[in-house]
Each structure stands twice: as structure tokens, then as C-alpha cells.
Enzyme design. Sequence first.
Site, PDB file in Angstrom:
ATOM      1  N   VAL A  59       0.729  -1.157  -0.166  1.00  0.00           N
ATOM      2  CA  VAL A  59       0.033  -0.018  -0.079  1.00  0.00           C
ATOM      3  C   VAL A  59       0.845   1.384   0.067  1.00  0.00           C
ATOM      4  O   VAL A  59       1.893   1.595   0.765  1.00  0.00           O
ATOM      5  CB  VAL A  59      -1.048   0.032   1.211  1.00  0.00           C
ATOM      6  CG1 VAL A  59      -1.769   1.344   1.223  1.00  0.00           C
ATOM      7  CG2 VAL A  59      -2.003  -1.197   0.955  1.00  0.00           C
ATOM      8  N   GLU A  73     -34.285  29.762  -6.717  1.00  0.00           N
ATOM      9  CA  GLU A  73     -34.489  28.668  -7.922  1.00  0.00           C
ATOM     10  C   GLU A  73     -34.022  29.298  -9.139  1.00  0.00           C
ATOM     11  O   GLU A  73     -33.940  28.380 -10.134  1.00  0.00           O
ATOM     12  CB  GLU A  73     -35.593  28.027  -7.741  1.00  0.00           C
ATOM     13  CG  GLU A  73     -36.019  27.226  -6.481  1.00  0.00           C
ATOM     14  CD  GLU A  73     -37.368  26.839  -6.282  1.00  0.00           C
ATOM     15  OE1 GLU A  73     -37.681  25.650  -6.401  1.00  0.00           O
ATOM     16  OE2 GLU A  73     -38.285  27.808  -5.995  1.00  0.00           O
ATOM     17  N   ALA A 129      -7.626  12.688 -12.042  1.00  0.00           N
ATOM     18  CA  ALA A 129      -8.188  12.847 -10.645  1.00  0.00           C
ATOM     19  C   ALA A 129      -8.055  14.063 -10.236  1.00  0.00           C
ATOM     20  O   ALA A 129      -7.938  15.153 -11.022  1.00  0.00           O
ATOM     21  CB  ALA A 129      -7.262  11.692  -9.673  1.00  0.00           C
ATOM     22  N   GLN A 136     -26.893  32.670  -4.807  1.00  0.00           N
ATOM     23  CA  GLN A 136     -27.936  31.550  -4.999  1.00  0.00           C
ATOM     24  C   GLN A 136     -28.110  31.522  -6.497  1.00  0.00           C
ATOM     25  O   GLN A 136     -28.110  30.680  -7.339  1.00  0.00           O
ATOM     26  CB  GLN A 136     -29.373  32.310  -4.714  1.00  0.00           C
ATOM     27  CG  GLN A 136     -29.395  32.223  -3.287  1.00  0.00           C
ATOM     28  CD  GLN A 136     -29.392  30.552  -2.622  1.00  0.00           C
ATOM     29  OE1 GLN A 136     -29.897  29.490  -3.133  1.00  0.00           O
ATOM     30  NE2 GLN A 136     -28.188  30.159  -1.961  1.00  0.00           N
ATOM     31  N   LEU A 170     -30.270  26.157   4.908  1.00  0.00           N
ATOM     32  CA  LEU A 170     -29.665  25.148   3.947  1.00  0.00           C
ATOM     33  C   LEU A 170     -28.275  25.631   3.552  1.00  0.00           C
ATOM     34  O   LEU A 170     -27.868  25.106   2.413  1.00  0.00           O
ATOM     35  CB  LEU A 170     -30.876  24.784   3.180  1.00  0.00           C
ATOM     36  CG  LEU A 170     -32.310  25.005   3.446  1.00  0.00           C
ATOM     37  CD1 LEU A 170     -33.116  24.716   2.422  1.00  0.00           C
ATOM     38  CD2 LEU A 170     -32.404  23.607   4.256  1.00  0.00           C
ATOM     39  N   ALA A 187     -29.178  21.009   0.371  1.00  0.00           N
ATOM     40  CA  ALA A 187     -30.491  20.251   0.373  1.00  0.00           C
ATOM     41  C   ALA A 187     -30.855  20.479  -1.138  1.00  0.00           C
ATOM     42  O   ALA A 187     -31.335  19.281  -1.667  1.00  0.00           O
ATOM     43  CB  ALA A 187     -31.530  21.051   1.266  1.00  0.00           C
TER      44      ALA A 187
HETATM   45  C1  LIG Z   1     -10.870   9.467  -6.567  1.00  0.00           C
HETATM   46  C2  LIG Z   1     -10.083   8.980  -7.692  1.00  0.00           C
HETATM   47  C3  LIG Z   1      -9.908   9.477  -8.833  1.00  0.00           C
HETATM   48  C4  LIG Z   1      -9.065   8.795  -9.650  1.00  0.00           C
HETATM   49  N1  LIG Z   1      -9.080   9.263 -10.901  1.00  0.00           N
HETATM   50  C5  LIG Z   1      -8.236   8.889 -11.838  1.00  0.00           C
HETATM   51  C6  LIG Z   1      -8.122   9.408 -13.202  1.00  0.00           C
HETATM   52  O1  LIG Z   1      -8.660  10.291 -13.535  1.00  0.00           O
HETATM   53  N2  LIG Z   1      -7.282   8.562 -14.182  1.00  0.00           N
HETATM   54  C7  LIG Z   1      -6.347   7.684 -13.577  1.00  0.00           C
HETATM   55  O2  LIG Z   1      -5.647   7.073 -14.338  1.00  0.00           O
HETATM   56  N3  LIG Z   1      -6.640   7.218 -12.351  1.00  0.00           N
HETATM   57  C8  LIG Z   1      -7.269   7.814 -11.446  1.00  0.00           C
HETATM   58  N4  LIG Z   1      -7.475   7.120 -10.266  1.00  0.00           N
HETATM   59  C9  LIG Z   1      -6.439   6.191  -9.978  1.00  0.00           C
HETATM   60  C10 LIG Z   1      -5.180   6.313  -9.219  1.00  0.00           C
HETATM   61  O3  LIG Z   1      -4.462   6.958 -10.341  1.00  0.00           O
HETATM   62  C11 LIG Z   1      -4.495   5.078  -8.855  1.00  0.00           C
HETATM   63  O4  LIG Z   1      -5.369   4.454  -7.852  1.00  0.00           O
HETATM   64  C12 LIG Z   1      -3.054   5.165  -8.090  1.00  0.00           C
HETATM   65  O5  LIG Z   1      -2.251   5.732  -8.993  1.00  0.00           O
HETATM   66  C13 LIG Z   1      -2.710   4.296  -7.573  1.00  0.00           C
HETATM   67  O6  LIG Z   1      -1.486   4.537  -6.811  1.00  0.00           O
HETATM   68  P1  LIG Z   1      -1.445   4.116  -5.174  1.00  0.00           P
HETATM   69  O7  LIG Z   1      -0.074   4.593  -4.766  1.00  0.00           O
HETATM   70  O8  LIG Z   1      -2.499   4.745  -4.504  1.00  0.00           O
HETATM   71  O9  LIG Z   1      -1.568   2.680  -5.212  1.00  0.00           O
HETATM   72  P2  LIG Z   1      -2.116   1.671  -3.852  1.00  0.00           P
HETATM   73  O10 LIG Z   1      -3.575   1.648  -3.741  1.00  0.00           O
HETATM   74  O11 LIG Z   1      -1.064   1.919  -2.749  1.00  0.00           O
HETATM   75  O12 LIG Z   1      -1.624   0.300  -4.630  1.00  0.00           O
HETATM   76  C14 LIG Z   1      -2.457  -0.368  -5.650  1.00  0.00           C
HETATM   77  C15 LIG Z   1      -1.627  -1.475  -6.116  1.00  0.00           C
HETATM   78  O13 LIG Z   1      -0.320  -1.233  -6.678  1.00  0.00           O
HETATM   79  C16 LIG Z   1       0.485  -2.399  -5.908  1.00  0.00           C
HETATM   80  N5  LIG Z   1       1.648  -1.517  -5.935  1.00  0.00           N
HETATM   81  C17 LIG Z   1       1.862  -0.651  -5.389  1.00  0.00           C
HETATM   82  N6  LIG Z   1       3.268  -0.180  -5.297  1.00  0.00           N
HETATM   83  C18 LIG Z   1       3.679  -1.036  -6.116  1.00  0.00           C
HETATM   84  C19 LIG Z   1       5.233  -1.424  -6.620  1.00  0.00           C
HETATM   85  N7  LIG Z   1       6.090  -0.578  -6.390  1.00  0.00           N
HETATM   86  N8  LIG Z   1       5.461  -2.530  -7.205  1.00  0.00           N
HETATM   87  C20 LIG Z   1       4.592  -3.536  -7.353  1.00  0.00           C
HETATM   88  N9  LIG Z   1       3.230  -3.481  -7.094  1.00  0.00           N
HETATM   89  C21 LIG Z   1       2.952  -2.122  -6.397  1.00  0.00           C
HETATM   90  C22 LIG Z   1      -0.093  -2.634  -4.659  1.00  0.00           C
HETATM   91  O14 LIG Z   1       0.415  -3.922  -4.257  1.00  0.00           O
HETATM   92  C23 LIG Z   1      -1.510  -2.681  -4.940  1.00  0.00           C
HETATM   93  O15 LIG Z   1      -2.077  -3.897  -5.652  1.00  0.00           O
HETATM   94  C24 LIG Z   1      -8.355   7.822  -9.305  1.00  0.00           C
HETATM   95  C25 LIG Z   1      -8.373   7.280  -8.084  1.00  0.00           C
HETATM   96  C26 LIG Z   1      -9.294   8.031  -6.974  1.00  0.00           C
HETATM   97  C27 LIG Z   1      -9.220   7.169  -5.764  1.00  0.00           C
END
Ligand SMILES: Cc1cc2nc3c(=O)[nH]c(=O)nc-3n(C[C@H](O)[C@H](O)[C@H](O)COP(=O)(O)OP(=O)(O)OC[C@H]3O[C@@H](n4cnc5c(N)ncnc54)[C@H](O)[C@@H]3O)c2cc1C
Length: 1346
Positions: A271, A1277, A351, A1211, A1055, A814
Site C-alpha cells: 500500500v 431557484e 483525478a 444563489q 440550508l 439540500a
Molecule cells: C478519486 C480517484 C480518482 C482517480 N482518478 C483517476 C483518473 O482520472 N485517471 C487515472 O488514471 N487514475 C485515476 N485514479 C486512480 C489512481 O491513479 C490510482 O489509484 C493510483 O495511481 C494508484 O496508486 P497508489 O499509490 O495509491 O496505489 P495503491 O492503492 O497503494 O496500490 C495499488 C496496487 O499497486 C500495487 N503496488 C503499489 N506499488 C507497487 C510497486 N512498487 N510494485 C508493485 N506493485 C505495487 C499494490 O500492491 C496494489 O495492488 C483515481 C483514483 C481515485 C481514488
Amino acid sequence: MIMTSTTPHQSDHLIFFVNGKKVVERHPDPEVTLLFYLRKVLSLTGTKYGCGTGGCGACTVMISKYNPVTKKIHHYSATACLVPICSLHGSAVTTVEGIGSIKTRIHPVQERLAKCHGTQCGFCSPGMVMSIYTLLRNYPEPSTEQLMEALSGNLCRCTGYRPIVESAKTFCEESAICQLQGTGKCCMDKEEDQFSLDKEEKMCTKLYDESEFRPFDPSQEPIFPPELIRMAEDPQKKTLIFFGERVTWICPANLNDLLELRMKYPKAPLVMGNTTVGPNMKFKGEFHPIIISPSALLELKKVDFTDDGVVIGAGCSLTEVKEILTDRISEEPKENSEIYHALLKQLRTLAGQQIRNMATLGGHVASKHDYSDINPILAAGKAILNLKSKEGERQILLEELFMTTSLKEDFHDGELIYSIVLPQMYRNKNSKIFVTAQRQAQRWENSFAIVNAGMSVQFGMGTNSNNIKDLKMFFGSVGPTTVSASKTCEQLIGRPWNDEMLSEACRLVLDEIRIPPTAVGGMVEYKRTLIISFIFKFYLQVLKELHELDPRMYPEIPETSLSALEEFPIKIPQGVQMFQCVDPHQPPLDPIGHPIMHRSGIKHATGEAVYNDDIPRVDGELYLAVVTSTRAHAKILSIDVSEALKFPGVVDVITAKDVPGENNYSGEIIYAENEVICVGQIVCTVAADTYANAKQAAKKVKIIYEDVEPRIITIEEAIKHNSYLFKEKKIEKGNVDKAFKHVDEVIEGEVHIEGQEHFYMETQTILVFPTGEDKEMVIYTGTQYPAFVQTFIALALGVPQSRIMCHMKRTGGAFGGKVTKPALLGAVAAVAAHKTGHPIRFILERGDDMLITAGRHPLLTKYKVGFMKNGLIKAVDLQYYINAGCTPDESEMVLDFIVLKSENAYDIPNFRSRGRACKTNLPSNTAFRGFGFPQGTLPVENYITAVAFKCGLPPEKVRDMNMYKTVNKTAYKQQFNPEPLLKCWNECLEKSSFQSRKAAIEEFNKKNDWKKKGIAIIPMKFTVGVPMTYGSQAASLVHIYQDGSVLVCHGGCELGQGLHTKLIQVASRELKISSSNVHSVDTNTTTVPNASYTAGSMGTDINGRAVQNACQILLKRLEPIIKKNPKGKWEEWVAQAFMESISLSATGYFKGYQTNMDWEKEEGHPYPYFVYGTTCSEVEIDCLTGAHKLLRTDIFMDAAFSLNPAIDIGQIEGGFIQGMGLYTTEELKYSPEGVLYSRSPEDYKIPTVTEIPEEFNVTFVRSQNPIAIYSSKGLGEAGMFMGSSVFFAITDAVTAARKKRGLMEPFILNSPATPEKIRMACVDQFTEQIPRDDPSTFKPWSILVS
Ligand SMILES: Cc1cc2nc3c(=O)[nH]c(=O)nc-3n(C[C@H](O)[C@H](O)[C@H](O)COP(=O)(O)OP(=O)(O)OC[C@H]3O[C@@H](n4cnc5c(N)ncnc54)[C@H](O)[C@@H]3O)c2cc1C
Ligand code: FES
Ligand code: FES
């Protein structure tokens, strides 16, 4: 051997700081998020829950970490709902409470947000503050681009963002500017009179006074805790282990430990940012007993620059990647760093800022999301993964990941991504390489791509220099993971880059990437079109650059085609807000007419405003989780709760059998009994000691259903089954049938308008406290209608209403969604409190809220319009059908309003409007800002547009020609004077420079084939209030205390619309005292009984009159005392009155507007008065992708005399942006079985800061309205429908695109005009080329329900 500091099953201590205070958690639970910890453990409730998925920004905090190598402190914003507390070891967290509070001192960010009127309901405000604050910690004088980027992950549903941006802009380098495009004029600091057509009137533009702002001194910010620096620099770091009940969290101390752990626990996720793992665990039921968290390892953050490219550590965040690449490109010519430019383009919109700060490059790549914006480019750019394990190292090409769908096959056991090589692609005579990034999403940013692409091409050398040597095309969101069009690419190798190659590429790719018609996510034909449109864009881009390199060999692209390549820039919005200045003779103490800040503004910004879930927990309190129906129409054969009851912490399961009183109140069912009538209906609830336990246990309830026919989901199905609620509603004027026989032309058509989710930032919340005596219950809820909550609960419990006390202090938005639903949900919770005898906390998660509470009614309109060749409309016949859902709710009133308001601003001599409410098996739709008007009038403007098209006239001419011009009667015979309408229309035409801009647009459209501009001006005749007098009665209770302070209570609910602020202004004027002497508390059923709902734009009107009445009564009582001592002070008069035993408390009353409607006679006086307005919007569309950019909006609104221009402008702007969302990006998706898919901000897109107009002007137009308090008008509204100007500007642009291709027939654009609809309406060679599926041969993933 891993060095740990724990003995088996004894957790290490988790150490981090929150707002400068050390937190030592001895038993940290890896499943606990920072948001939960802040709110429930540390009682720091300023950080809000809006979605729990990282998609709304309400929970934004700043995280700071010390890097012992660079010796720098790194600050970044993060969404606390996705941060596991265990990931915080060694970090400092700053929340909104940590930067300032009313008790100590407020921070300039908080102060300016409030004073610039950037808060309404205030629920998004702490998150906004923290995003801006973090930006300032990193860049004390940020650029406006940085500011827009910083706000990209924060949603606001109320304000329309303009004032938020404006407040933050005061910190920017360029803050002194407020330049209206090109004019160089500053819009502040001046009082204008030249803008008003009425030369008598003085107009103001200053909504706040910057001189009041405290200066911002970045050196005054709290320091980073030295203890954390010592911890980070400790050379003896050990691997840490945190044992939770179900999950163990391991933080390796170094790379060796990590590799060992990776080998030992091959299934445990690494993670990093937790932005994939977190949501998967929460929403997809993934469970990991062991989690390895190497995010602190600096080895994973190494960056190396070599001649061959950049090697970026897998642990770098996406923001860091962006910074690294930005640095790199500044040193290289563009042609040598195309891949970096392509990545940067995607990183800007991927994102929101918080997610980019948290997510890592390695985590992103390894997640292999189908929608990944980065992986297609990395693959096309031949990025290399450096993999490491205990066994050694190896390299693979990143594109190899997309040969498989599972990571298991890509990586050997124990392997991880160590770093990623982004090769530098040098372009020179011998090697011509081009790279592109393409992306189209529902909304500009913070929205997953509908399709994205990364493509690269390399040309050969020598004699083959014009032929393709290597070609890579990768697409996202078209398969289970990134998809390579490798066969297509192979077949094109050796071909020259010309039109034939392009045609072949499109043909081959459509053959290779087959998106099945049933594909999850739908939009299949659009996706196919996007794939080849992207290839076309790439083709043109390369051709253009090839021509620049070798003009003799490659043809020049026609200038008209170049527009295919231009991107819409993200610009900081500008604008002017104009309102009537206060009469200089008005007493200085009198606050009426002044742009006064929302009373809770500062509290919103500091996080000190208390919302229901911020109220501390009491002893014995239980949490409630719902079990909802999974079937649209079925018999309940059995409910087995035995497993749920055995779950730890569970106290009880509550079903229909437990309702002591009425389970069905006028058709609204509290707990489903015997049958379910929609997916999402509450069948039972589980009460437990924690929400987590209640939710887990709820999953264990087993319900057996037997489907019942018919299952009616759409309006079409309802019509087929004759499934209606209520009688048909109809109004008619003239002789419609006869008139149709005497017109030149008749057009018949159908317009579909899909529904809308309220998406208030605070979900529905209910706290119920049984007092233990006399069956009394005290309820705290966010509602627009406390009296209804009381009534519903009393009936459900079978007790008199006098035993139920409902309190409503404020709610986080609301918009109509909290009129009826809190009553039903309140009853659900009250029954649970009754059964268990415990206080109940019932907070709907975002997904449940969206599923259960429904929203705006989808609408189908069938119209027939008869008109003369000159555009004069003689006859209209309208038939409306709304999708009401499964119960009556407010549908009858919505239908009434649609039918009554359906003429909009037009005087049609023969007019018939009929409406039916379809009963379907969808959750019951309810009130929503505008109450049907925004849906009902869109088809009106649609047929006007169709008439104009047919007559070859500009739509504005047909609008003008058919508009009401003199005192007249509506179709239901209510008299009115349209003078303000004409004033708004004429001022808007003139001040928006409509005609000259229209001419410029025509020129632009001639010169550009693939980008088209459109403009539209839309008039509005809106009505305020309700058609029955009793519905607008109001009461108040005003107390004067002995110290002279005044307490105002009334039946209206706060609201976010600033109701309390305005009513304090009213009391202040009436009592002739400073508004600082007047206070307002909550709205509750004990102080003001039987109050009407706060809806229909009449909150201030009616409650204002009640407060005025009470104040006048009190002042009358004081008059003799004042007369005796005219030079005395207020406090002295009050003290004297007390001595003379004069009552200092009075109730005020307003009987209600005299309104009525006789549906038999089809006539009445249903609304007290009208509000008029006109709006002009200009857009630009990308015909190849369907994207649109809103360039400018000018709203002219008849505000009569605004009590508080800041609030009223807020508004209007907020309503406009919400309306724009309804008509453009907000799209609810249902399965054919009636299951709502759109249940989070990830799959439902309200506008963000980027969608708002680049230039956004609002002007108040003065009129008289003696019927309302101080001659004001209710404006809550009216702005909503004005958002349709964007829809019609888009229609205009699409018309231009179609005309260019010889399509001269009128066309119907249904609402919302999403990128999909826009693209598919811009018919061209690409839309014609895609394969189409016979709709009778498959079941689509989603259906339209309108
Ligand atoms: C609200 C939201 C909006 C998003 N919008 C977009 C978007 O518009 N476009 C887009 O492309 N993505 C989008 N994402 C996805 C986001 O880019 C990926 O979730 C993110 O890049 C994952 O990276 P992390 O470090 O959080 O991974 P984690 O959640 O920490 O890990 C993800 C996975 O990768 C594995 N992992 C992590 N590091 C390594 C490593 N070094 N070697 C091997 N395995 C590894 C882990 O074991 C796990 O399985 C969005 C995510 C969210 C929550
Ligand atoms: S609650 Fe965290 S982003 Fe919405
Ligand atoms: S003020 Fe932003 S959501 Fe209400």
C-alpha cells in the site's frame, strides 16, 4: 532478517502529530482511516465526510513529512477518507482546526473565503480551506494555474465556485488583476452607472472590502514538529508492525526488509497511496489480512536523470512525477521530450490534486486500471519497469503488462516495481518520433476517461524515411485493462503517413478492438468513435509536424483542420457582479440591501459550524446501517436476520414488524413489508455499537425474493402499462386543434430530459434521542421541513406530535432533497430508537444516499408546434410524462408546476399543456430546485429552436417575436406585467454584445472545421411560491433579553442559502438595532410549530414577513418608553420595558400569499409573483471528442430589490452552475433491471471549478415587487433554468458542425448534452464508419429512464 521492535502480536506504537499535538496510538487499527480517527477519536469534526471515496475533497487535510536526505519538509493535501492511520507514522497532519479558529485567530485563508462569500452551506469549506492553505504552504504567492490545480479535487454544490476562486486569487501573484478578457479593466473598486439602462440607478460591483483582509504572512505558520525530524533521521529505524483485529500492517525499515516481506507474503498488497487498495477494500469487498506499507522508503523515491531518459522511483507520487517532468522539459526542446509532454498533459487532469499527491507511479502502473491515463503513454513511449526481488533484478517493457489482465502473471513471486525508466525520445534527421496523449471524460478533470489513448510513431531512415518504422497505439477504458492495438500497428509498418494509411488504421483498429454492445460502462458507439477520432487527431498532429520538418515531402494541413489539434486551456474565471447600490440616505445601521457575509461564514471556514454528525456521541448510542432491496419489484418471501444478530456489537435488527404505528403514510413506506417496489427500498436496518459492525452485519441479512411482473422502469414502459399516479393535469388556452389547421408549418418532436441527483455535500443525517419519558423523542436532522419529520415520526410511533421534537440547525446543502426524505429516514431511525431504547445515529453513506433518496424527475415531452413562416408560433400542444418512481412523494406538485410553468416567457395564443406522473419501480423522485421548471421549459426552448431552424431564422429572433410584451394573462389566466422580462432581455442582448459576438462566432466557425462555437440567449419567466395559501404561511418567535440582545426563531431552515443572515437583517432594520445584537439559533418544532417547508424560493419572503411582524409588535410595545426617553439607548429601553412588566417576547405571523389553482376550470392565481431573467452563454465544442468549454455567461436577473446582493448573487450563480450540470454533465445510469449504477462522485459528475464560465457576469435588474418583503424577490431557484443557455449554446455549436457537413434538418439533442451526445450529434466520416449493433440483439448495460 527483518528487525522488528515488537514481540508477536504486540503492536508498535504509531506516532504522528495532529495540529502540533503528538498522537501515540498504542493499538492502531490498520482498517481505520484518518477521517474516522479525526472525527470520532480526536473529535476534530471540521474535516467532513462527503463521499468516502476520495472524489469530493470535503475531507482534505494537509500532511507534512520530513525527508532526511533532502532535509526538506514536504507538504501535500490529501483526502483523509483514503488515508489509513497506519500510513501516518512520522507524519504531521494539519486539519482546518489547526490553522485557525474563532477562539484564537482565524487564518487569512479562512477569513477571505468567508468574506468573499465563498461559503453557503459551508460543508465543502474546510476542504477548500485546506486545499488553498496547502498550496500556500508550498507556494506563498502561487500562480493562478497552480490555484486552479489545487482546487481540482474539491467539489462544491452550492456556490458555483466563482467566489471561492476569487477569495483564493487574493493570494496569487497576479491577485491585483481582475482583468476582463483583454479590456485590462479592473472589475472591483468602482461603482458603475453606465451599465444600467436606467440612468437613475447607481450600480455597485463591490461585494466585499479587501481592505478588511488581514495580511498573509507565510512566516507565521506552525513549525514542523522537531521530534518527527529526529525520528526521520534515526539511523536505527526498525520495521514496524501494527496488529489490528483483522489486519496486520507492516512498514519495512529498508528495501531489504521490503523484499523479504514481499517474498514472505506474496499476496499482501504494497500500500502506497492507497488510492486503489483503499476503494477496493471498501467497495469491492477485497480483504487483505496483511498489508505491507513501504511508502516511507526513500529508496523507492530515487530519481536519476541520464542521457537516455529519466528513471523515476516507483514510490514517487504522481505530483512528484509531474514536478520532475516539468523540470526536465524546461531543459529540452519539445520535440525531444514528447513523451514527457504527453504525460504532463494527462497528469494535469487525472483525478484531483489530493489523489495525485497520494497516488504513486508504481501503484498506478501496478493497478493496471482499464481507465489508467498514464499507462497508455508509458506503453507507447516504451517505458521500462525495473523490477526487484530478493532473487535479483530484471527489466521488462511496460507494455508487456497489457498482454495479461492479472499482475500475478506479470511479476515473479516476491517481485516489485522498483523504478520506471521513461526513455528520452530524441527527434533528429535520422529518427523522427512523435507521441500523443488523448483523453475524453464526462467532465474536464477529476473524472475517469471514457476513452484515453497513448500513441507513438517512429519513421525510418534513409530511403524509408517517410514510412512508418514503428507504431504503438494503446487505449484505455475499452477493455479489462489498457488495450494495445498491436495487430493494427504491425500491419501499418512500412506505410507512408497519408490519408490512405489513416483510413486503413481506423478500419483495422475497429476490427481489432471490439467493444461488445453490452460492455460495462455503456457508451459503446461513442467509445468506438473516440478511438478513431483520437487516431485522426494523432494523424493530423504528426502530419503537421512532418510538414514543418519537410514541407516538400508532406502536405500542409488546411488551416480549417488545425482546430482539431487545439486543446481547451484551463483558465481562471473572471467576471463582474452588479447590483443596485444602497440608497446613500439609508441609516448606516440598517443592513438591508448590503452584501453582508453569511452569518456562519467564518464558522464554515474554520470548521466550527456544527452539523448533525459533528454532535458528540452519547452513552449507549447505536449506529444504524440499512439493508435495501436488490429487486425492483418482488415479493419478500423471507428475511433471515439470524446471522446478522450474531455479529459482534449488533444490538438488534429492525423490520416492518417493529413499526408500532403507521408503516405507510400516504403511500410512503417506512420499512418494506411483504413486497419491494424499487431497488434501494429499505427492508430492514441493523443497529450496532459501531457503524462498521452495523454495516458488516447488514451484509449478513438474507432476503429471499420472488420477482413480480410487471417491472416498470422507464416512462415508455409506464405508458405501455398505463401506470400512472394521480389524474392528468391540464391547462389550455385558445383553440389549439383549430389553430393547427391554419398554420404554415407544424413540427412534432420528443425531448428526453434525464433526472438529476441532488448531491448535497452532506448526506442525510438523523440523530434520534429517546428521552425515556412519555414516549418523547428528540430528533436532530438536516431537513427543509421539520414539521413533516415530526408528523411522520409521530405516525410511525403512534404518538401525538407533541411528543416529537425536531431540531434543525443547518445542513450541508439540500436543493429539495431534504423536503420529504428526512421524514421517512427519520421514521426509520425513530422506530429503531423505539425498539432498542437507545439513541440512534443514522448517517447515510454517499452510495446509500444516492440509491435511496432519488432526485429530480426524468421527463419525456411530446410536442407539436404550429407556426407561420415568419416564425410566429400560433399553436402548441405539449404532453409531459415524468418518471415519478414508486410512490407519490412530491410528484403531484412537481407535475403541477411543470404544466403551469410550461409556457415560459412566450405568449402562444393557442396553448395546451398536459402532464402525467408515471408510476415506475424506481426509487421515488422528489423535489429538486426549480420543482420541474428546469425540465419542463427545456422542451419549450427546444421547439423554439426547431421553429427557428425550420424558418431559417436566428433562434433569438423567434424568441423575441413570441415573447410576452405587455400586461397579459398566463395560460391559466393569472395577470402579470412582463416589463422586467423585457428589461432583462434587452439589457442582456446589449451588454453581452450578443450580435457582434454572434458575428464573430460565425467567422470562427467558417475558419474551423473541428471546433465550433455556439451562442444562445434564453429568457425566463419563473414563478415563486406554491398554489395554496396555507403552504406559504409562516411564524416566528422573537425574544428580547434584558441585556438588549435579540433572539430570532422562525420556521425556515438554514440550508446554506443564507436565510438566517437575511432574517437577522430584517430584525435589525425593524428593531433599528445593529445586526450584531441579533442572534438566530436552530429551527425547531417546539419554538415554531407547523412551519411550512423551506422551498419554492419563498424562505425569506414568508419567514421574513413573520419576523417583521414579531419585531413590529415588539417595537410597538417599546414605543411609549422610547417616546419618553428618545435619546436613550436600546439597552436602556429594554431594561425599562422589563421594569414595567412589558413582555419582551412576541410571535409573528404571516398568513401566506393569497394563491389558488382550480384545475377543473384550468385557471387560478397559483403563484404570488414572477421572477424574470435572461442569460447569454457562449461555448466552444470539440467536434471530434464532444468536449465543450464554456467561454462566457452573462446573467441578467430581475431581483427587484435585493435584501442581500452577496447572498442573492450566490444563489443565482450556484443555481446556474447546478442547472448547467443538469443539462450537460450529470448523468444517472440505470441497469435495465432498475439498479442505479451512479452512486458516488466517481460515476456522477457535478461541475467542478473548471466547468464554470471563463467569464461569468451577473447583473441585477431592478423592478417593483410590493407583495414581498421590502419589495424583494425570492431568487433561490431562478438561476437553475438559466443553465439551459449552455445547453442551447451547445446546440448552436452542434448545428454549425452539422451544417458544415450538409445536415440541414433540425435535430434533437436530449438532456444532458454530455460529451457522448455532442460527439454523436456531430456526424462525420468517423461516426459513419463505426460498427453499429442491432438494438434488438442485445441487452445494453444501461438504459435511459426518461
Ligand atoms: C478519486 C480517484 C480518482 C482517480 N482518478 C483517476 C483518473 O482520472 N485517471 C487515472 O488514471 N487514475 C485515476 N485514479 C486512480 C489512481 O491513479 C490510482 O489509484 C493510483 O495511481 C494508484 O496508486 P497508489 O499509490 O495509491 O496505489 P495503491 O492503492 O497503494 O496500490 C495499488 C496496487 O499497486 C500495487 N503496488 C503499489 N506499488 C507497487 C510497486 N512498487 N510494485 C508493485 N506493485 C505495487 C499494490 O500492491 C496494489 O495492488 C483515481 C483514483 C481515485 C481514488
Ligand atoms: S469524503 Fe473524502 S474525498 Fe469525499
Ligand atoms: S458551500 Fe460548497 S457545498 Fe455548500
